[in-house]
Design a protein around this motif. Structure first.
Motif, PDB file in Angstrom:
ATOM      1  N   ASP A  67      16.185   9.059   7.357  1.00  0.00           N
ATOM      2  CA  ASP A  67      16.850  10.051   6.508  1.00  0.00           C
ATOM      3  C   ASP A  67      17.735  10.969   7.334  1.00  0.00           C
ATOM      4  OD1 ASP A  67      17.182  11.672   3.977  1.00  0.00           O
ATOM      5  OD2 ASP A  67      16.327  13.169   5.327  1.00  0.00           O
ATOM      6  N   ALA A  68      17.251  11.415   8.482  1.00  0.00           N
ATOM      7  CA  ALA A  68      18.057  12.293   9.332  1.00  0.00           C
ATOM      8  C   ALA A  68      19.318  11.580   9.787  1.00  0.00           C
ATOM      9  CB  ALA A  68      17.238  12.750  10.537  1.00  0.00           C
TER      10      ALA A  68
ATOM     11  N   GLY B  12       0.800  -1.224   0.000  1.00  0.00           N
ATOM     12  CA  GLY B  12       0.000   0.000   0.000  1.00  0.00           C
ATOM     13  C   GLY B  12       0.831   1.270   0.000  1.00  0.00           C
ATOM     14  N   LYS B  13       0.343   2.270   0.700  1.00  0.00           N
ATOM     15  CA  LYS B  13       0.971   3.603   0.666  1.00  0.00           C
ATOM     16  C   LYS B  13       2.415   3.591   1.151  1.00  0.00           C
ATOM     17  CE  LYS B  13      -1.675   6.407   2.973  1.00  0.00           C
ATOM     18  NZ  LYS B  13      -2.100   7.727   3.502  1.00  0.00           N
ATOM     19  N   ALA B  14       2.688   2.885   2.230  1.00  0.00           N
ATOM     20  CA  ALA B  14       4.042   2.872   2.775  1.00  0.00           C
ATOM     21  C   ALA B  14       5.022   2.276   1.772  1.00  0.00           C
ATOM     22  CB  ALA B  14       4.085   2.099   4.085  1.00  0.00           C
ATOM     23  N   ASP B  15       4.614   1.197   1.102  1.00  0.00           N
ATOM     24  CA  ASP B  15       5.420   0.575   0.060  1.00  0.00           C
ATOM     25  C   ASP B  15       5.695   1.570  -1.066  1.00  0.00           C
ATOM     26  OD1 ASP B  15       6.753  -1.697  -0.614  1.00  0.00           O
ATOM     27  OD2 ASP B  15       5.043  -2.743  -1.475  1.00  0.00           O
ATOM     28  N   LEU B  16       4.633   2.250  -1.487  1.00  0.00           N
ATOM     29  CA  LEU B  16       4.746   3.240  -2.558  1.00  0.00           C
ATOM     30  C   LEU B  16       5.686   4.377  -2.184  1.00  0.00           C
ATOM     31  CD1 LEU B  16       1.199   3.794  -4.111  1.00  0.00           C
ATOM     32  CD2 LEU B  16       3.367   3.772  -5.337  1.00  0.00           C
TER      33      LEU B  16
ATOM     34  N   SER C 166       5.403  13.121  10.113  1.00  0.00           N
ATOM     35  CA  SER C 166       5.986  12.189  11.082  1.00  0.00           C
ATOM     36  C   SER C 166       5.222  12.142  12.396  1.00  0.00           C
ATOM     37  CB  SER C 166       7.453  12.561  11.353  1.00  0.00           C
ATOM     38  OG  SER C 166       7.547  13.866  11.891  1.00  0.00           O
ATOM     39  N   GLY C 167       4.535  13.224  12.751  1.00  0.00           N
ATOM     40  CA  GLY C 167       3.777  13.221  13.990  1.00  0.00           C
ATOM     41  C   GLY C 167       2.466  12.477  13.905  1.00  0.00           C
ATOM     42  N   ALA C 168       2.013  12.205  12.674  1.00  0.00           N
ATOM     43  CA  ALA C 168       0.696  11.583  12.505  1.00  0.00           C
ATOM     44  C   ALA C 168       0.761  10.154  11.992  1.00  0.00           C
ATOM     45  CB  ALA C 168      -0.150  12.423  11.532  1.00  0.00           C
ATOM     46  N   ASP C 169       1.934   9.725  11.547  1.00  0.00           N
ATOM     47  CA  ASP C 169       2.021   8.396  10.954  1.00  0.00           C
ATOM     48  C   ASP C 169       3.343   7.742  11.333  1.00  0.00           C
ATOM     49  OD1 ASP C 169       0.748   6.607   8.538  1.00  0.00           O
ATOM     50  OD2 ASP C 169       2.940   6.570   8.495  1.00  0.00           O
ATOM     51  N   PRO C 170       3.313   6.523  11.877  1.00  0.00           N
ATOM     52  CA  PRO C 170       4.557   5.872  12.305  1.00  0.00           C
ATOM     53  C   PRO C 170       5.500   5.545  11.161  1.00  0.00           C
ATOM     54  CG  PRO C 170       2.674   4.390  12.529  1.00  0.00           C
ATOM     55  CD  PRO C 170       2.120   5.736  12.244  1.00  0.00           C
ATOM     56  N   ASP C 171       4.968   5.215   9.980  1.00  0.00           N
ATOM     57  CA  ASP C 171       5.834   4.951   8.830  1.00  0.00           C
ATOM     58  C   ASP C 171       6.596   6.213   8.433  1.00  0.00           C
ATOM     59  OD1 ASP C 171       5.237   2.217   8.416  1.00  0.00           O
ATOM     60  OD2 ASP C 171       3.354   2.756   7.422  1.00  0.00           O
ATOM     61  N   MET C 172       5.890   7.345   8.425  1.00  0.00           N
ATOM     62  CA  MET C 172       6.548   8.600   8.077  1.00  0.00           C
ATOM     63  C   MET C 172       7.598   8.979   9.128  1.00  0.00           C
ATOM     64  SD  MET C 172       5.472   9.729   5.158  1.00  0.00           S
ATOM     65  CE  MET C 172       5.638   7.980   4.752  1.00  0.00           C
ATOM     66  N   ARG C 173       7.295   8.716  10.369  1.00  0.00           N
ATOM     67  CA  ARG C 173       8.266   9.003  11.431  1.00  0.00           C
ATOM     68  C   ARG C 173       9.532   8.169  11.221  1.00  0.00           C
ATOM     69  NH1 ARG C 173       5.026   8.999  15.110  1.00  0.00           N
ATOM     70  NH2 ARG C 173       5.071   6.831  15.800  1.00  0.00           N
TER      71      ARG C 173
END
Length: 216
Positions: free
Chosen positions: A145-146, A64-68, A132-139
Motif C-alpha cells: 500500500d505504501a 484463511g485470514k490472509a485471504d480474507l 506489520s511488526g508481528a505478521d509477515p502478511d500484514m507487513r
C-alpha cells in the motif's frame, strides 16, 4: 426434463447463497480486524461473528485470514462497483481568495478520491500498518500500500510540476512527499479517530493545506 429444470434453477440459487455467505464472512472479518487487530482475530472469532461454522470460513476462503484480509481490503479500496463516481465538490471561495485554477480542481479531485477511499478502507489499512511488526502478511500488505500510494503521489506531483502549478520553491519530489504524507491512512486515523474530526473538517483541512503548501 424436471431434473434439468431443478439443476438450472438450483445452480443460481446456490451461487447467490455462496455469495451472501462470503459477504457475511468478509464483513465480519473486516469489523474484527479493525476493532481487535489482525493478530488477535482468529478464524473462530470470524466464524462466530458471521454466524457460520469454522469449516464454512475455510471453504469460502481456503487461504484463511490472509485471504480474507486481502479481499476485504481490495473491496474497501475499490468501493461499490455499481455506484457512479462522486463528482468533485465545488470549491468554497471566500471574499479575497484568488480565482480557482485547474490545479485547484486537481487538488479537489485528489482530496475527494483520497478521503472517500480512506473512509472506506482506512481502518483496514491501519490494521496492516499496526500489525506489520508481528505478521509477515500484514507487513507485505502495508508495504504494498505504501508503494502504491507513493507511486500515485509521484504521478500527481509530476503533473502539477509539468503544468507549472507548483510554487517556485517546491520541486516535484517535495510535492510527492507532501502528498504521500498528508493523504495517508496514518494522518487520516490521527485526525478522524484520535482527534475526533468529522469528515467535512478533515476534507476541508486537507484541501486547504495541500493548496497552501504546494500551489502557486
Amino acid at each position: 426434463m424436471s431434473e434439468l429444470v431443478r439443476r438450472t434453477y438450483s445452480s443460481p440459487l446456490r451461487e447467490e447463497a455462496a455469495r451472501r455467505t462470503r459477504a457475511a464472512i468478509r464483513g465480519a472479518a473486516s469489523r474484527l480486524f479493525v476493532r481487535d487487530g489482525y493478530v488477535s482475530t482468529t478464524v473462530r472469532h470470524i466464524a462466530e461473528e458471521a454466524g457460520v461454522a469454522v469449516r464454512t470460513v475455510f471453504t469460502a476462503y481456503p487461504g484463511g485470514k490472509a485471504d480474507l484480509f486481502r479481499e476485504a481490503l481490495d473491496e474497501a479500496v475499490a468501493g461499490p462497483g455499481d455506484s457512479p463516481p462522486v463528482p468533485a465538490r465545488p470549491l468554497v471561495r471566500r471574499p479575497g481568495d484568488r480565482p480557482a485554477t485547474e490545479a485547484d480542481l486537481i487538488v479537489e479531485q485528489v482530496v475527494d478520491y483520497g478521503a472517500a477511499m480512506l473512509e472506506r478502507a482506512g481502518g483496514l489499512l491501519m490494521t496492516s500498518v499496526e500489525s506489520s511488526g508481528a505478521d509477515p502478511d500484514m507487513r507485505r500488505f502495508a508495504e504494498d500500500d505504501a508503494r502504491a500510494t507513493a507511486d500515485n503521489a509521484r504521478t500527481i506531483a509530476e503533473g502539477l510540476y509539468e503544468g507549472g502549478w507548483l510554487r517556485p520553491d517546491v520541486t516535484a519530489e517535495h510535492a510527492a512527499d507532501v502528498l504521500f504524507t498528508l493523504i495517508s491512512p496514518q494522518v487520516h486515523s490521527l485526525l478522524r479517530r484520535d482527534c475526533g474530526w468529522d469528515v467535512a473538517h478533515y476534507r476541508s483541512w486537507l484541501s486547504s493545506t495541500l493548496r497552501a503548501t504546494l500551489l502557486r
